[in-house]
Design a protein around this motif. Structure first.
Motif, PDB file in Angstrom:
ATOM      1  N   TRP A  50       0.855  -1.187   0.000  1.00 51.01           N
ATOM      2  CA  TRP A  50       0.000   0.000   0.000  1.00 51.01           C
ATOM      3  C   TRP A  50       0.890   1.236   0.000  1.00 51.01           C
ATOM      4  N   ASN A  51       0.728   2.074  -1.008  1.00 54.71           N
ATOM      5  CA  ASN A  51       1.524   3.296  -1.161  1.00 54.71           C
ATOM      6  C   ASN A  51       0.716   4.498  -0.669  1.00 54.71           C
ATOM      7  N   PRO A  52       1.382   5.509  -0.118  1.00 50.45           N
ATOM      8  CA  PRO A  52       0.637   6.693   0.316  1.00 50.45           C
ATOM      9  C   PRO A  52       0.051   7.417  -0.903  1.00 50.45           C
ATOM     10  N   ALA A  53      -1.168   7.898  -0.753  1.00 45.79           N
ATOM     11  CA  ALA A  53      -1.813   8.683  -1.806  1.00 45.79           C
ATOM     12  C   ALA A  53      -1.216  10.086  -1.809  1.00 45.79           C
ATOM     13  N   PRO A  54      -1.512  10.877  -2.841  1.00 49.32           N
ATOM     14  CA  PRO A  54      -1.025  12.266  -2.846  1.00 49.32           C
ATOM     15  C   PRO A  54      -1.433  12.996  -1.562  1.00 49.32           C
ATOM     16  N   PHE A  56      -2.943  15.645  -0.844  1.00 50.16           N
ATOM     17  CA  PHE A  56      -4.288  16.212  -0.703  1.00 50.16           C
ATOM     18  C   PHE A  56      -5.345  15.134  -0.464  1.00 50.16           C
ATOM     19  N   PHE A  57      -4.912  13.861  -0.344  1.00 50.47           N
ATOM     20  CA  PHE A  57      -5.778  12.755   0.067  1.00 50.47           C
ATOM     21  C   PHE A  57      -5.233  12.152   1.362  1.00 50.47           C
ATOM     22  N   PRO A  58      -5.215  12.916   2.482  1.00 52.22           N
ATOM     23  CA  PRO A  58      -4.666  12.363   3.732  1.00 52.22           C
ATOM     24  C   PRO A  58      -5.502  11.181   4.206  1.00 52.22           C
ATOM     25  N   GLY A  59      -4.850  10.213   4.842  1.00 51.22           N
ATOM     26  CA  GLY A  59      -5.554   9.033   5.340  1.00 51.22           C
ATOM     27  C   GLY A  59      -5.907   8.036   4.257  1.00 51.22           C
ATOM     28  N   CYS A  60      -5.277   8.166   3.089  1.00 55.67           N
ATOM     29  CA  CYS A  60      -5.577   7.269   1.963  1.00 55.67           C
ATOM     30  C   CYS A  60      -4.299   6.609   1.455  1.00 55.67           C
ATOM     31  N   SER A  61      -4.478   5.437   0.871  1.00 54.84           N
ATOM     32  CA  SER A  61      -3.367   4.732   0.240  1.00 54.84           C
ATOM     33  C   SER A  61      -3.907   3.956  -0.956  1.00 54.84           C
ATOM     34  N   PHE A  62      -2.995   3.460  -1.781  1.00 52.44           N
ATOM     35  CA  PHE A  62      -3.408   2.735  -2.974  1.00 52.44           C
ATOM     36  C   PHE A  62      -2.393   1.651  -3.307  1.00 52.44           C
ATOM     37  N   PHE A  77      -6.507  -0.641  -6.222  1.00 57.90           N
ATOM     38  CA  PHE A  77      -7.317  -0.517  -5.024  1.00 57.90           C
ATOM     39  C   PHE A  77      -6.971   0.830  -4.398  1.00 57.90           C
ATOM     40  N   PHE A  78      -7.997   1.531  -3.876  1.00 55.35           N
ATOM     41  CA  PHE A  78      -7.816   2.796  -3.186  1.00 55.35           C
ATOM     42  C   PHE A  78      -8.429   2.645  -1.803  1.00 55.35           C
ATOM     43  N   LYS A  79      -7.614   2.832  -0.756  1.00 55.28           N
ATOM     44  CA  LYS A  79      -8.062   2.630   0.629  1.00 55.28           C
ATOM     45  C   LYS A  79      -8.225   3.974   1.327  1.00 55.28           C
ATOM     46  N   ILE A  80      -9.371   4.118   2.001  1.00 59.97           N
ATOM     47  CA  ILE A  80      -9.689   5.351   2.719  1.00 59.97           C
ATOM     48  C   ILE A  80     -10.021   4.966   4.163  1.00 59.97           C
ATOM     49  N   GLU A  81      -9.385   5.616   5.102  1.00 60.67           N
ATOM     50  CA  GLU A  81      -9.658   5.336   6.519  1.00 60.67           C
ATOM     51  C   GLU A  81     -11.050   5.829   6.899  1.00 60.67           C
ATOM     52  N   PRO A  82     -11.687   5.197   7.897  1.00 62.52           N
ATOM     53  CA  PRO A  82     -13.020   5.637   8.332  1.00 62.52           C
ATOM     54  C   PRO A  82     -13.025   7.116   8.723  1.00 62.52           C
ATOM     55  N   ASN A  83     -14.157   7.781   8.464  1.00 63.17           N
ATOM     56  CA  ASN A  83     -14.347   9.200   8.782  1.00 63.17           C
ATOM     57  C   ASN A  83     -13.354  10.119   8.069  1.00 63.17           C
ATOM     58  N   THR A  84     -12.888   9.703   6.922  1.00 64.68           N
ATOM     59  CA  THR A  84     -11.943  10.504   6.145  1.00 64.68           C
ATOM     60  C   THR A  84     -12.655  11.070   4.919  1.00 64.68           C
ATOM     61  N   GLU A  85     -12.448  12.369   4.697  1.00 67.10           N
ATOM     62  CA  GLU A  85     -13.046  13.035   3.545  1.00 67.10           C
ATOM     63  C   GLU A  85     -12.045  13.142   2.402  1.00 67.10           C
ATOM     64  N   ILE A 147      -9.351   4.354 -17.828  1.00 62.95           N
ATOM     65  CA  ILE A 147      -8.965   4.153 -19.224  1.00 62.95           C
ATOM     66  C   ILE A 147      -7.685   4.922 -19.535  1.00 62.95           C
ATOM     67  N   ASP A 148      -7.637   6.179 -19.112  1.00 57.38           N
ATOM     68  CA  ASP A 148      -6.486   7.043 -19.383  1.00 57.38           C
ATOM     69  C   ASP A 148      -5.512   7.001 -18.214  1.00 57.38           C
ATOM     70  N   PRO A 149      -4.275   7.469 -18.410  1.00 62.44           N
ATOM     71  CA  PRO A 149      -3.327   7.497 -17.296  1.00 62.44           C
ATOM     72  C   PRO A 149      -3.904   8.237 -16.090  1.00 62.44           C
ATOM     73  N   PHE A 150      -3.431   7.868 -14.910  1.00 64.64           N
ATOM     74  CA  PHE A 150      -3.960   8.430 -13.665  1.00 64.64           C
ATOM     75  C   PHE A 150      -3.558   9.889 -13.497  1.00 64.64           C
ATOM     76  N   ASP A 151      -4.515  10.667 -13.045  1.00 68.68           N
ATOM     77  CA  ASP A 151      -4.251  11.995 -12.518  1.00 68.68           C
ATOM     78  C   ASP A 151      -5.374  12.312 -11.536  1.00 68.68           C
TER      79      ASP A 151
END
Length: 158
Positions: A50-54, A56-62, A77-85, A147-151
């Motif tokens: 699991w890698n840290p997300a950018p 501006f997505f704190p509490g997330c990994s992918f 896969f994109f993981k978001i911690e509970p109560n995270t916006e 479909i397209d590269p990630f951004d």
């Protein structure tokens, strides 16, 4: 005449090992060149990194399941911690998603919020601003196909 038959049969017998050797060479070539192997993954596989997300997505990994962030046809896969916006943002690519675990509230600009539960499929149009929040029922893990590269481009609301 007998010599001809004998040598003709001998020639045929010698062709059999050559034919078998040729087939085995082809089979070995197919196994090592140009074959794409199938894969299966779950969110609990011990070899997933699991890698840290950018930022501006704190509490997330992918984790990348198939493909490359910089190339078309990416699955992750994109993981978001509970109560995270997840802040309002866009992507150049449409997203096809399935929520694997948790409950996720998603809202696209100009639309009412929707609650995704595990097993829910969602489609997000390209370049349409959206936000999300993982609710308080455990980690949200989302399968995402692009479909397209990630951004991901954050949208400032001033």
């Amino acid at each position: 005449m007998k010599t001809f038959l004998l040598s003709n049969n001998l020639n045929k017998l010698m062709l059999i090992p050559c034919f078998i050797f040729g087939l085995s060479t082809l089979a070995q070539t197919n196994e090592t060149e140009g074959i794409e192997f199938s894969i299966t993954k779950t969110i609990h596989d011990p070899d997933i990194v699991w890698n840290p997300a950018p930022d501006f997505f704190p509490g997330c990994s992918f984790t990348i399941l198939h493909g490359d962030l910089a190339k078309p046809n990416l699955d992750f896969f994109f993981k978001i911690e509970p109560n995270t916006e997840i802040i309002n943002h866009t992507h150049n690519s449409a997203e096809r998603m399935i929520l694997i675990s948790g409950e996720l509230e998603v809202q696209y600009e100009g639309e009412k919020p929707q609650i995704l539960k595990a097993g829910t499929y969602a489609y997000g149009p390209a370049n349409k601003p959206h936000r999300a929040k993982c609710l308080n029922s455990g980690q949200c893990v989302l399968f995402v196909a692009m479909i397209d590269p990630f951004d991901a481009v954050p949208i400032d609301k001033k």
